[in-house]
Design a protein around this motif. Structure first.
Motif, short mmCIF file in Angstrom:
data_model
loop_
_atom_site.label_atom_id
_atom_site.label_comp_id
_atom_site.label_asym_id
_atom_site.label_seq_id
_atom_site.Cartn_x
_atom_site.Cartn_y
_atom_site.Cartn_z
N ILE A 1 -5.99 0.49 -11.26
CA ILE A 1 -6.22 -1.14 -11.78
C ILE A 1 -7.12 -0.97 -13.21
N CYS B 1 -4.72 3.99 -5.83
CA CYS B 1 -4.13 2.76 -6.27
C CYS B 1 -5.18 1.75 -6.83
N PHE B 2 -6.38 1.58 -6.44
CA PHE B 2 -7.41 0.93 -6.76
C PHE B 2 -7.77 1.46 -8.28
N TYR C 1 -0.04 -0.88 -9.19
CA TYR C 1 -1.23 -1.21 -9.43
C TYR C 1 -1.87 -1.20 -10.89
N TYR D 1 0.89 -1.29 0.01
CA TYR D 1 0.03 -0.02 -0.06
C TYR D 1 0.97 1.37 0.07
N SER E 1 -6.51 -3.49 -0.58
CA SER E 1 -5.73 -2.15 -0.49
C SER E 1 -6.49 -1.13 0.14
#
Length: 382
Positions: A343, A339-340, A314, A301, A334
């Motif tokens: 994706i 960060c997500f 990511y 993270y 996470s």
């Protein structure tokens, strides 16, 4: 009784208790209460994968000050709970305007017990902070107080198989909870492409074979209680009738040779070497699995583990999933929304979970294959 857990795992823990045969199950915050006999208490400690500790309340009372706490504790018949010569410790959890310091509360409880025995027979019980014979827990919410015996002792997440750990290892209880949330019980392969010290693969193997997590423990606190039933506990410990066959594989990859070495030791200590395949492999080299698979992983993270290019990591995870995990589902834990976002896939499910003090999310991604994309395209064109 009260089973304590992490915030976000309460529902999973309640389902585990239902399956164990516990009664009167009620979900609270970071805990699930239930009723049962001595056997149920032993089984709860031995079998639950998502409980941190099991408390057995021995007195509920209200108190507005420390003197009232002292009086309530001193009124308990302590000779029925504590053998002469046994050491004890008191753990206090306080959410109250009346009581500001948990240490002060634990001292008051300790004084009441010591004074009780001195008045009873002139003996003095000794307090031992580390590894006491009996561990007590007092929980105060405003003026409502509950004194409990801690039947677990050392936190139940300390299974006993972990020989070594990488930096910032995933807690075993959290790993088990994540796996149970996905519904996976061994029906297909499972992959953790960033497995660190191997916690997710090991917990998955134990779930797949239905091996109870308590088999690795050296001891539970209830074994030192006055009414401990050795024969009953032996019966539970030696009963492997619920274990089952597992006909698939669990794969754990990591780009660190050191993490790989640690994971190998831990997998061996857990006795699941034939189910878990470990390999040094960066996620960039992840390839489409031959069999249907579920992915469960906990990437860095950027909190305790630094990554030079966290967002790039990511982004790469999303790219690999789209190109090399089609037709399968991936679950990712996470902390950071940014960060997500990297994706680049739309999550089907978002579950809030705490990892330590971090408010994380556990997200499910369904990765559709080319056939599905073609079908959707044709549907839109028509």
């Amino acid at each position: 009784m009260i089973a304590k857990t992490f915030q976000g795992l309460e529902q999973v823990l309640a389902e585990e208790l239902v399956n164990l045969g516990a009664n009167d199950i009620e979900i609270g915050r970071r805990m699930v209460s239930f009723t049962g006999d001595k056997e149920m208490m032993y089984r709860a400690n031995f079998c639950l994968r998502t409980a941190i500790r099991i408390l057995k309340p021995i007195k509920h009372f209200t108190a507005r000050n420390a003197d009232k706490v002292y009086e309530a504790i001193k009124s308990i018949r302590w000779e029925e709970l504590l053998d002469t010569g046994k050491t004890f410790a008191v753990d206090a959890v306080v959410f109250s305007d009346e009581f500001r310091h948990s240490k002060f509360v634990s001292y008051k409880v300790k004084d009441a017990i010591v004074d009780y025995f001195r008045d009873l027979n002139g003996s003095r019980h000794s307090v031992r902070i580390n590894n006491p014979d009996v561990l007590l827990n007092i929980h105060i919410a405003q003026t409502r107080c509950t004194l409990s015996l801690d039947s677990s002792g050392e936190s139940l997440h300390r299974r006993g198989y972990r020989q070594e750990a990488v930096e910032a290892p995933l807690n075993e209880v959290l790993a088990a909870g994540m796996i149970l949330m996905t519904g996976w019980k061994g029906e297909c392969d499972l992959i953790d492409p960033m497995c660190g010290s191997g916690t997710i693969p090991i917990e998955a193997a134990l779930i797949a074979r239905n091996i109870w997590p308590g088999v690795f423990r050296k001891e539970f606190a209830f074994e030192k209680w006055v009414d401990f039933d050795q024969d009953l506990f032996n019966e539970i410990y030696n009963d492997d009738s619920k274990e089952r066959q597992f006909n698939h594989k669990i794969y754990g990859y990591d780009n660190s040779p050191n993490a790989h070495s640690i994971a190998l030791h831990n997998v061996k200590a857990a006795g699941v070497s034939k189910d878990v395949v470990l390999k040094v492999q960066p996620f960039q080299q992840f390839e489409q699995p031959q069999e249907r698979s579920v992915m469960i992983t906990n990437p860095p993270y950027g909190e305790r583990i630094s990554s030079r290019d966290l967002l790039g990591l990511y982004q790469m995870i999303g790219e690999r999933l789209k190109h090399a995990f089609q037709g399968n589902e991936a679950w990712i834990l996470s902390y950071r929304k940014e960060c997500f976002d990297q994706i680049g896939l739309k999550p089907e499910v978002k579950i809030p979970i705490y990892n330590g003090s971090l408010e994380c999310q556990f997200r499910k991604y369904q990765i559709f294959g080319e056939k599905y994309k073609e079908f959707k395209k044709a549907l839109n064109e028509s």
